[in-house]
Design an enzyme around this catalytic site. Sequence first.
Site, PDB file in Angstrom:
ATOM      1  CG  LEU A  87       9.323 -17.696  -4.182  1.00  0.00           C
ATOM      2  CD1 LEU A  87       9.368 -16.984  -1.938  1.00  0.00           C
ATOM      3  CD2 LEU A  87       9.650 -15.888  -4.482  1.00  0.00           C
TER       4      LEU A  87
ATOM      5  CG  ASP B  78      -1.833   0.992   1.657  1.00  0.00           C
ATOM      6  OD1 ASP B  78      -2.367   1.538  -0.182  1.00  0.00           O
ATOM      7  OD2 ASP B  78      -3.057   1.319   2.586  1.00  0.00           O
TER       8      ASP B  78
ATOM      9  CG  HIS C 131       0.110   2.066  -9.470  1.00  0.00           C
ATOM     10  ND1 HIS C 131      -0.099   1.523  -7.723  1.00  0.00           N
ATOM     11  CD2 HIS C 131      -0.796   3.091  -9.311  1.00  0.00           C
ATOM     12  CE1 HIS C 131      -1.023   2.016  -7.846  1.00  0.00           C
ATOM     13  NE2 HIS C 131      -1.651   2.187  -8.635  1.00  0.00           N
TER      14      HIS C 131
END
Length: 261
Positions: free
Chosen positions: A152, A38, A55
Amino acid sequence: MALFGKDEAQKASEQKANGGSEGLEREKLPRHVAIIMDGNGRWAQRRGMPRTFGHKAGVEALREIIRHSDDLGIEVLTIYAFSAENWKRSAEEVGALMGLLLEYFTKELDELNRENVQIRILGDIDGMPSGLERQKAALHAAIERTQKNTGLRLCIALNYGGRQEIVHAARQLARRVAAGELTPEEIDQERFAAELYTAGLPEVDLLIRTSGEMRLSNFLLYQLAYAEFYQTDTLWPDFNKDTYDEALLAYTRRNRRFGGV
Ligand code: FPP
């Protein structure tokens, strides 16, 4: 759920200054980290730039966090990229985010695959609005291409809502009961979890939310039952390997009780 205030963050920061990642006790690290990334919009606005600039910077931060998770041997990293409610944002911002998504999967897939990363999408890909056929195809291709990878596990929550996920799971189970495959009494936590997007993944151990907000925002409502919560005022584009280490160090110092004493 233990809340993590500034005092703890401050302590972790000072302790980390003595050793960086090397100071982390690897065997105490979380297996599954979830992040609410955020603060991109505010980061951009503070620079007098449009939100989409934030972004873009957020994707850079994400790259570093994925790499570091992999280096540390974290098993699963789940990130909240786009919620089922984010479609309410302006067409310009949604368009920019969808553009970044496509660019990310086009440019990064080879490297992620080389690094043995397995990509999973949590959310309703096919329920994304029409006009995003290239994005949908890129997501399906990424899942398919990396599904046998054993490194991962990178779970990207996209067109995702925690309540929607729970309702979807309930509907699936209801269908199985209606089909006579299952009795209502046979529905338990294990069977329920098996219908969630996170089926087969270890429990979320640590939830990180950046930018100082203290909300779950419809993220992993079922899965966060016993996760430790870490919040930091750092805005997502400024979140890096060092601030991540602080969160991880704090986690290793928590006393998890799972309802016991
Ligand atoms: C929240 O910040 C962030 C988002 C809604 C999008 C997060 C997406 C990325 C970091 C990039 C896209 C992901 C991939 C996988 C390419 P905000 O815009 O709500 O910030 P604000 O609270 O300051 O307004």
